[in-house]
Scaffold this active site. Structure first.
Site, PDB file in Angstrom:
ATOM      1  N   THR A 118     -13.230  59.652  28.486  1.00  0.00           N
ATOM      2  CA  THR A 118     -14.245  60.202  29.392  1.00  0.00           C
ATOM      3  C   THR A 118     -15.663  59.869  28.939  1.00  0.00           C
ATOM      4  O   THR A 118     -15.900  59.654  27.744  1.00  0.00           O
ATOM      5  CB  THR A 118     -14.073  61.742  29.450  1.00  0.00           C
ATOM      6  OG1 THR A 118     -15.185  62.323  30.092  1.00  0.00           O
ATOM      7  CG2 THR A 118     -13.988  62.361  28.054  1.00  0.00           C
ATOM      8  N   ASP A 119     -16.585  59.879  29.884  1.00  0.00           N
ATOM      9  CA  ASP A 119     -18.005  59.697  29.534  1.00  0.00           C
ATOM     10  C   ASP A 119     -18.557  60.922  28.794  1.00  0.00           C
ATOM     11  O   ASP A 119     -19.628  60.857  28.195  1.00  0.00           O
ATOM     12  CB  ASP A 119     -18.849  59.416  30.790  1.00  0.00           C
ATOM     13  CG  ASP A 119     -18.766  60.508  31.861  1.00  0.00           C
ATOM     14  OD1 ASP A 119     -18.014  61.492  31.675  1.00  0.00           O
ATOM     15  OD2 ASP A 119     -19.460  60.379  32.890  1.00  0.00           O
ATOM     16  N   GLU A 120     -17.812  62.048  28.839  1.00  0.00           N
ATOM     17  CA  GLU A 120     -18.338  63.287  28.234  1.00  0.00           C
ATOM     18  C   GLU A 120     -18.447  63.185  26.718  1.00  0.00           C
ATOM     19  O   GLU A 120     -19.161  63.974  26.099  1.00  0.00           O
ATOM     20  CB  GLU A 120     -17.477  64.483  28.666  1.00  0.00           C
ATOM     21  CG  GLU A 120     -17.411  64.580  30.182  1.00  0.00           C
ATOM     22  CD  GLU A 120     -16.864  65.887  30.719  1.00  0.00           C
ATOM     23  OE1 GLU A 120     -16.903  66.893  30.019  1.00  0.00           O
ATOM     24  OE2 GLU A 120     -16.388  65.866  31.869  1.00  0.00           O
TER      25      GLU A 120
ATOM     26  N   TYR B 299     -13.602  70.335  24.908  1.00  0.00           N
ATOM     27  CA  TYR B 299     -12.893  69.239  25.599  1.00  0.00           C
ATOM     28  C   TYR B 299     -13.420  67.883  25.140  1.00  0.00           C
ATOM     29  O   TYR B 299     -12.654  67.024  24.678  1.00  0.00           O
ATOM     30  CB  TYR B 299     -13.041  69.377  27.121  1.00  0.00           C
ATOM     31  CG  TYR B 299     -12.681  68.109  27.877  1.00  0.00           C
ATOM     32  CD1 TYR B 299     -11.378  67.618  27.876  1.00  0.00           C
ATOM     33  CD2 TYR B 299     -13.657  67.376  28.575  1.00  0.00           C
ATOM     34  CE1 TYR B 299     -11.048  66.441  28.552  1.00  0.00           C
ATOM     35  CE2 TYR B 299     -13.333  66.209  29.254  1.00  0.00           C
ATOM     36  CZ  TYR B 299     -12.028  65.745  29.242  1.00  0.00           C
ATOM     37  OH  TYR B 299     -11.708  64.575  29.904  1.00  0.00           O
TER      38      TYR B 299
ATOM     39  N   LYS C  12     -11.620  64.847  22.981  1.00  0.00           N
ATOM     40  CA  LYS C  12     -11.464  63.472  23.495  1.00  0.00           C
ATOM     41  C   LYS C  12     -12.159  62.484  22.555  1.00  0.00           C
ATOM     42  O   LYS C  12     -11.649  61.390  22.312  1.00  0.00           O
ATOM     43  CB  LYS C  12     -12.044  63.346  24.911  1.00  0.00           C
ATOM     44  CG  LYS C  12     -11.268  64.062  25.993  1.00  0.00           C
ATOM     45  CD  LYS C  12      -9.846  63.550  26.210  1.00  0.00           C
ATOM     46  CE  LYS C  12      -9.781  62.184  26.850  1.00  0.00           C
ATOM     47  NZ  LYS C  12      -8.387  61.805  27.195  1.00  0.00           N
TER      48      LYS C  12
HETATM   49  P1  NAD Z   1      -4.885  66.457  34.573  1.00  0.00           P
HETATM   50  O1  NAD Z   1      -5.242  67.703  33.843  1.00  0.00           O
HETATM   51  O2  NAD Z   1      -4.860  66.461  36.070  1.00  0.00           O
HETATM   52  O3  NAD Z   1      -3.446  65.949  34.098  1.00  0.00           O
HETATM   53  C1  NAD Z   1      -3.054  65.942  32.754  1.00  0.00           C
HETATM   54  C2  NAD Z   1      -1.563  65.675  32.705  1.00  0.00           C
HETATM   55  O4  NAD Z   1      -1.177  65.632  31.316  1.00  0.00           O
HETATM   56  C3  NAD Z   1      -0.723  66.774  33.360  1.00  0.00           C
HETATM   57  O5  NAD Z   1       0.297  66.193  34.134  1.00  0.00           O
HETATM   58  C4  NAD Z   1      -0.140  67.540  32.187  1.00  0.00           C
HETATM   59  O6  NAD Z   1       1.126  68.129  32.461  1.00  0.00           O
HETATM   60  C5  NAD Z   1      -0.012  66.441  31.135  1.00  0.00           C
HETATM   61  N1  NAD Z   1      -0.053  66.980  29.773  1.00  0.00           N
HETATM   62  C6  NAD Z   1      -0.940  67.873  29.252  1.00  0.00           C
HETATM   63  N2  NAD Z   1      -0.622  68.135  27.965  1.00  0.00           N
HETATM   64  C7  NAD Z   1       0.474  67.383  27.671  1.00  0.00           C
HETATM   65  C8  NAD Z   1       1.259  67.210  26.504  1.00  0.00           C
HETATM   66  N3  NAD Z   1       0.983  67.870  25.373  1.00  0.00           N
HETATM   67  N4  NAD Z   1       2.296  66.339  26.541  1.00  0.00           N
HETATM   68  C9  NAD Z   1       2.582  65.662  27.685  1.00  0.00           C
HETATM   69  N5  NAD Z   1       1.886  65.800  28.818  1.00  0.00           N
HETATM   70  C10 NAD Z   1       0.835  66.645  28.815  1.00  0.00           C
HETATM   71  O7  NAD Z   1      -5.877  65.347  34.032  1.00  0.00           O
HETATM   72  P2  NAD Z   1      -6.556  64.138  34.812  1.00  0.00           P
HETATM   73  O8  NAD Z   1      -7.761  64.637  35.502  1.00  0.00           O
HETATM   74  O9  NAD Z   1      -5.522  63.393  35.562  1.00  0.00           O
HETATM   75  O10 NAD Z   1      -7.070  63.263  33.570  1.00  0.00           O
HETATM   76  C11 NAD Z   1      -6.236  62.245  33.007  1.00  0.00           C
HETATM   77  C12 NAD Z   1      -6.952  61.630  31.830  1.00  0.00           C
HETATM   78  O11 NAD Z   1      -8.200  61.087  32.242  1.00  0.00           O
HETATM   79  C13 NAD Z   1      -7.276  62.614  30.699  1.00  0.00           C
HETATM   80  O12 NAD Z   1      -7.071  61.973  29.473  1.00  0.00           O
HETATM   81  C14 NAD Z   1      -8.746  62.936  30.912  1.00  0.00           C
HETATM   82  O13 NAD Z   1      -9.369  63.282  29.696  1.00  0.00           O
HETATM   83  C15 NAD Z   1      -9.244  61.616  31.449  1.00  0.00           C
HETATM   84  N6  NAD Z   1     -10.431  61.715  32.319  1.00  0.00           N
HETATM   85  C16 NAD Z   1     -10.378  62.482  33.442  1.00  0.00           C
HETATM   86  C17 NAD Z   1     -11.493  62.534  34.284  1.00  0.00           C
HETATM   87  C18 NAD Z   1     -11.482  63.322  35.573  1.00  0.00           C
HETATM   88  O14 NAD Z   1     -12.495  63.311  36.287  1.00  0.00           O
HETATM   89  N7  NAD Z   1     -10.392  63.983  35.945  1.00  0.00           N
HETATM   90  C19 NAD Z   1     -12.662  61.834  33.931  1.00  0.00           C
HETATM   91  C20 NAD Z   1     -12.672  61.093  32.754  1.00  0.00           C
HETATM   92  C21 NAD Z   1     -11.541  61.015  31.970  1.00  0.00           C
HETATM   93  P1  TYD Z   2     -15.819  69.815  36.754  1.00  0.00           P
HETATM   94  O1  TYD Z   2     -15.221  69.416  38.055  1.00  0.00           O
HETATM   95  O2  TYD Z   2     -15.232  70.970  36.020  1.00  0.00           O
HETATM   96  O3  TYD Z   2     -15.876  68.511  35.831  1.00  0.00           O
HETATM   97  P2  TYD Z   2     -16.677  68.270  34.431  1.00  0.00           P
HETATM   98  O4  TYD Z   2     -17.036  69.568  33.841  1.00  0.00           O
HETATM   99  O5  TYD Z   2     -15.616  67.551  33.627  1.00  0.00           O
HETATM  100  O6  TYD Z   2     -17.851  67.408  34.769  1.00  0.00           O
HETATM  101  O7  TYD Z   2     -17.346  70.146  37.001  1.00  0.00           O
HETATM  102  C1  TYD Z   2     -18.202  69.221  37.639  1.00  0.00           C
HETATM  103  C2  TYD Z   2     -19.562  69.868  37.729  1.00  0.00           C
HETATM  104  O8  TYD Z   2     -19.481  71.002  38.608  1.00  0.00           O
HETATM  105  C3  TYD Z   2     -20.039  70.406  36.393  1.00  0.00           C
HETATM  106  O9  TYD Z   2     -21.453  70.227  36.294  1.00  0.00           O
HETATM  107  C4  TYD Z   2     -19.721  71.896  36.461  1.00  0.00           C
HETATM  108  C5  TYD Z   2     -19.872  72.204  37.943  1.00  0.00           C
HETATM  109  N1  TYD Z   2     -19.010  73.300  38.441  1.00  0.00           N
HETATM  110  C6  TYD Z   2     -19.582  74.330  39.199  1.00  0.00           C
HETATM  111  O10 TYD Z   2     -20.817  74.336  39.456  1.00  0.00           O
HETATM  112  N2  TYD Z   2     -18.771  75.316  39.666  1.00  0.00           N
HETATM  113  C7  TYD Z   2     -17.443  75.343  39.399  1.00  0.00           C
HETATM  114  O11 TYD Z   2     -16.745  76.305  39.837  1.00  0.00           O
HETATM  115  C8  TYD Z   2     -16.859  74.285  38.641  1.00  0.00           C
HETATM  116  C9  TYD Z   2     -15.398  74.267  38.324  1.00  0.00           C
HETATM  117  C10 TYD Z   2     -17.690  73.277  38.188  1.00  0.00           C
END
Ligand code: NAD
Ligand code: TYD
Length: 337
Positions: free
Chosen positions: A123-125, A150, A154
């Protein structure tokens, strides 16, 4: 080619599996997922009967399960993680366990099996937060400065992945992407939370002043970017992936959703801010564009509209997700606002 996808029952992992089987129908995929609250096999109903797809329920911190899942695997694409910042604030231990220890277990087993590629999705975070009034962007050389449990977990996983490359020559690549949106997005995250609350005529909680900025990437663009990195990415390298938005803040995002859904802005509710809330993320994706020819195809406004349509058409999916564990989480998370 045989791929092991970890976390394939989550939001991005399930989109990736569907994308991959559509675009690389000769390959096979093993999906290893523990099915935490975020894992949902309904996300994969379109491929569950595909003979090139199989599912193993298991935890990435369990070396025996991982060993079984990695049998004869060519490439590992590692998505499995605890992914929600707010949950990391109330319960960081699960983040350290899955994101750091789980990644280390996968890396060890990948070495043992001589996998040809270990691709780590991050992630960019990990880069911390940018100033609101700056035009700075994160890129591959930005120093790490994670500020939530988080992003810290990561960051730890990214460091381990690089360490296995330098120390043991494990053939790795890493991508650090911005906030994804699209189908099957868990409603704990702001865009699906806003859409589904509005569909229920409920208020949309916005943290603090709502001026926090995220870079939004349509999930299919993300899947295509990983595809490019797997095909032509340089071993040991990192690529940043971002979307087509330019500094759009949370309040503007929610107002767009309200307008597209024909709802009223009185449904916006400002609530208590997230502790340590990162102000602004922005991604410079010129490296992957220049080196691998990838750029995002999907603009925010059009695909936000299509995402809203998807949620309207998949009401039973999100109602199911919002019942049970999520209902309890929501009440706790938003009760003191
Ligand atoms: P998500 O939370 O929707 O899905 C995570 C999946 O991992 C789930 O299916 C969960 O059951 C599985 N999981 C969790 N713990 C586990 C374990 N111990 N063993 C096996 N499986 C496990 O997440 P996502 O949004 O699909 O994100 C996927 C990846 O992308 C993550 O690594 C996250 O850090 C990264 N990422 C996500 C975003 C975003 O915007 N969602 C942005 C940047 C990076
Ligand atoms: P989120 O979707 O949780 O992603 P991330 O924290 O990984 O960026 O949040 C996106 C943005 O929205 C973040 O600035 C937090 C804000 N946010 C709210 O304002 N209200 C909410 O209920 C949630 C879940 C997030």
């Amino acid at each position: 080619m045989k791929l092991l996808v970890t976390g394939g029952a989550g939001f991005i992992g399930s989109n990736f599996i569907r994308y991959w089987l559509k675009n690389h129908s000769e390959d096979s995929i093993v999906n290893l997922d523990a099915l935490t609250y975020a894992g949902n096999l309904e996300n994969l109903s379109a491929v569950e009967k595909n003979p090139h797809y199989s599912f193993i329920k298991g935890d990435i911190t369990d070396p025996e399960k991982v060993d079984q899942a990695m049998n004869e695997v060519d490439w590992v694409v590692h998505f499995a993680a605890e992914s929600h910042v707010d949950r990391s604030i109330t319960g960081p231990a699960a983040f350290v366990k899955t994101n750091i220890i789980g990644t280390e277990v996968l890396l060890d087993v990948a070495l043992k099996h001589n996998v040809k590629r270990f691709h780590h999705v991050s992630t960019d975070e990990v880069f911390g937060a940018l100033e609101l009034d700056s035009t700075d962007k994160f890129n591959e050389t930005t120093p790490y400065d994670p500020r939530s449990p988080y992003s810290a977990s990561k960051a730890g996983s990214d460091h381990l992945v690089r360490a296995y490359y330098h120390t043991y020559q494990l053939p790795i690549t890493i991508t650090n992407c911005s906030n994804n949106f699209g189908p099957y997005h868990h409603p704990e995250k702001i865009i699906p939370l806003a859409i589904t609350n509005l569909l229920e005529n409920k208020k949309v909680p916005i943290y603090g002043d709502g001026l926090h900025v995220r870079d939004w990437l349509y999930v299919e663009d993300h899947c295509r970017a990983i595809d490019r990195v797997l095909a032509d990415g340089k071993i040991g390298e990192t690529y940043c992936i971002g979307g087509l938005t330019h500094d759009i803040n949370n309040l503007e995002v929610v107002k767009k959703i309200i307008a597209l859904m024909g709802k009223d802005e009185s449904l916006i509710e400002f609530v208590k801010d997230r502790p340590g809330h990162d102000r602004r993320y922005a991604i410079d994706w010129s490296k992957i564009k220049n080196e691998l020819g990838w750029e995002p195809k999907y603009d925010f406004d059009t695909w936000l509209g299509k995402t809203i349509e998807w949620f309207k058409e998949h009401e039973s999916w999100w109602r199911n997700v919002k019942s049970g564990e999520y209902r309890e989480y929501y009440e706790k998370q938003y009760s003191n606002s």
